[in-house]
Write an enzyme that holds these catalytic residues in place. Sequence first.
Site, PDB file in Angstrom:
ATOM      1  N   ASN A  58     -19.704 -24.531  68.077  1.00  0.00           N
ATOM      2  CA  ASN A  58     -19.490 -23.075  67.967  1.00  0.00           C
ATOM      3  C   ASN A  58     -18.130 -22.655  67.679  1.00  0.00           C
ATOM      4  OD1 ASN A  58     -19.341 -20.201  68.810  1.00  0.00           O
ATOM      5  ND2 ASN A  58     -19.923 -20.656  71.048  1.00  0.00           N
ATOM      6  N   LYS A 109     -16.651 -19.688  67.603  1.00  0.00           N
ATOM      7  CA  LYS A 109     -16.207 -18.558  68.395  1.00  0.00           C
ATOM      8  C   LYS A 109     -15.374 -17.790  67.316  1.00  0.00           C
ATOM      9  CE  LYS A 109     -16.630 -21.090  72.670  1.00  0.00           C
ATOM     10  NZ  LYS A 109     -16.404 -21.079  74.078  1.00  0.00           N
ATOM     11  N   HIS A 150     -24.429 -16.212  74.734  1.00  0.00           N
ATOM     12  CA  HIS A 150     -23.268 -16.868  75.196  1.00  0.00           C
ATOM     13  C   HIS A 150     -22.670 -16.184  76.395  1.00  0.00           C
ATOM     14  CE1 HIS A 150     -19.445 -19.044  75.135  1.00  0.00           C
ATOM     15  NE2 HIS A 150     -20.289 -20.020  74.551  1.00  0.00           N
ATOM     16  N   GLU A 164     -19.500 -15.532  76.810  1.00  0.00           N
ATOM     17  CA  GLU A 164     -18.524 -14.821  76.717  1.00  0.00           C
ATOM     18  C   GLU A 164     -19.067 -13.488  76.011  1.00  0.00           C
ATOM     19  OE1 GLU A 164     -16.821 -17.316  73.859  1.00  0.00           O
ATOM     20  OE2 GLU A 164     -16.045 -18.642  75.455  1.00  0.00           O
ATOM     21  N   GLU A 169     -24.648 -23.982  79.816  1.00  0.00           N
ATOM     22  CA  GLU A 169     -23.018 -24.037  79.564  1.00  0.00           C
ATOM     23  C   GLU A 169     -22.779 -23.331  80.908  1.00  0.00           C
ATOM     24  OE1 GLU A 169     -21.759 -24.021  75.369  1.00  0.00           O
ATOM     25  OE2 GLU A 169     -22.129 -21.797  75.823  1.00  0.00           O
ATOM     26  N   GLY A 186     -14.235 -24.215  78.052  1.00  0.00           N
ATOM     27  CA  GLY A 186     -12.604 -24.284  77.694  1.00  0.00           C
ATOM     28  C   GLY A 186     -11.710 -24.463  78.913  1.00  0.00           C
ATOM     29  N   SER A 218     -16.555 -27.918  77.664  1.00  0.00           N
ATOM     30  CA  SER A 218     -15.541 -29.168  77.483  1.00  0.00           C
ATOM     31  C   SER A 218     -16.032 -30.189  77.162  1.00  0.00           C
ATOM     32  CB  SER A 218     -15.011 -29.141  78.842  1.00  0.00           C
ATOM     33  OG  SER A 218     -14.129 -28.189  79.171  1.00  0.00           O
TER      34      SER A 218
END
Length: 251
Positions: free
Chosen positions: A9, A11, A96, A98, A168, A174, A214
């Site tokens: 991904n 992003k 996702h 985010e 996730e 991250g 990660s």
Amino acid sequence: MRKPVIAGNWKMHKLIGESVDTAVELRDLVSNAGHSEVVIAPVFTALRSVADRLEGSNVRVAAQDCSTKAEHTARTGEVCADMLKDAGATYVIIGHSERRQFNGETDETVNAKVKAALKHGLVCIVCVGEDLSQRESGDAQKVVATQVSGGLAGLTLTDMERIIIAYEPVWAIGTGRTATPEQAQEMHGFIRRAIASSHSKECADSVRILYGGSVKPDNIADLMDREDIDGALVGGASLEAGSFASIVNYR
Ligand code: 13P
């Protein structure tokens, strides 16, 4: 037998030229990776250029989102599933964390997007995962169960053949703090049992559940060793072709 999926991904990174360069480099590094489906998700504007350069290779293209609307209509700024297909995507990432965090997506919008994407034959990578406070308060499974049942509500067994779930945990995205293989396996097993009761044992046995958060070249093998971990959704470590290829070629 569940075929692993290793998806990158990207992003909101990379202009078109950089996306094409990374895709071409990756294509050559993973050309022998028949053990796994390999997918990359560039930004919308790079989809067509990347897809053109990957034609005939074993790397597939995903979009990072799609509209809840399956038909062409007045939704300024949105992109719908058949447009993604038209641009060369065969997969789409939906829900996702985010997008849940910064764009107010809910299990209802995730469900509507999944249905719109399925209508046009895309494979959906549906993301779920708890945040740190939910894990610390012992609510992780409850949160994930709600996201899975809400996101997949009303899907038939045939629909489920085009669903991939990505677990996730938000606290691992991250941050460099990967869930341990034990923590990931525990949640993946839990998700699979939830699918067995909402759909069927056969469906649960065949649905791919990816881990994301990660993932790096040095932790992928331990994660993939676990019974219910069928692949990875990789962020930062997918941006560079060499490190993503090492993850794909983990064996
Ligand atoms: P990182 O691999 O950078 O933690 O990102 C994970 C992710 O969000 C993939 O969708």
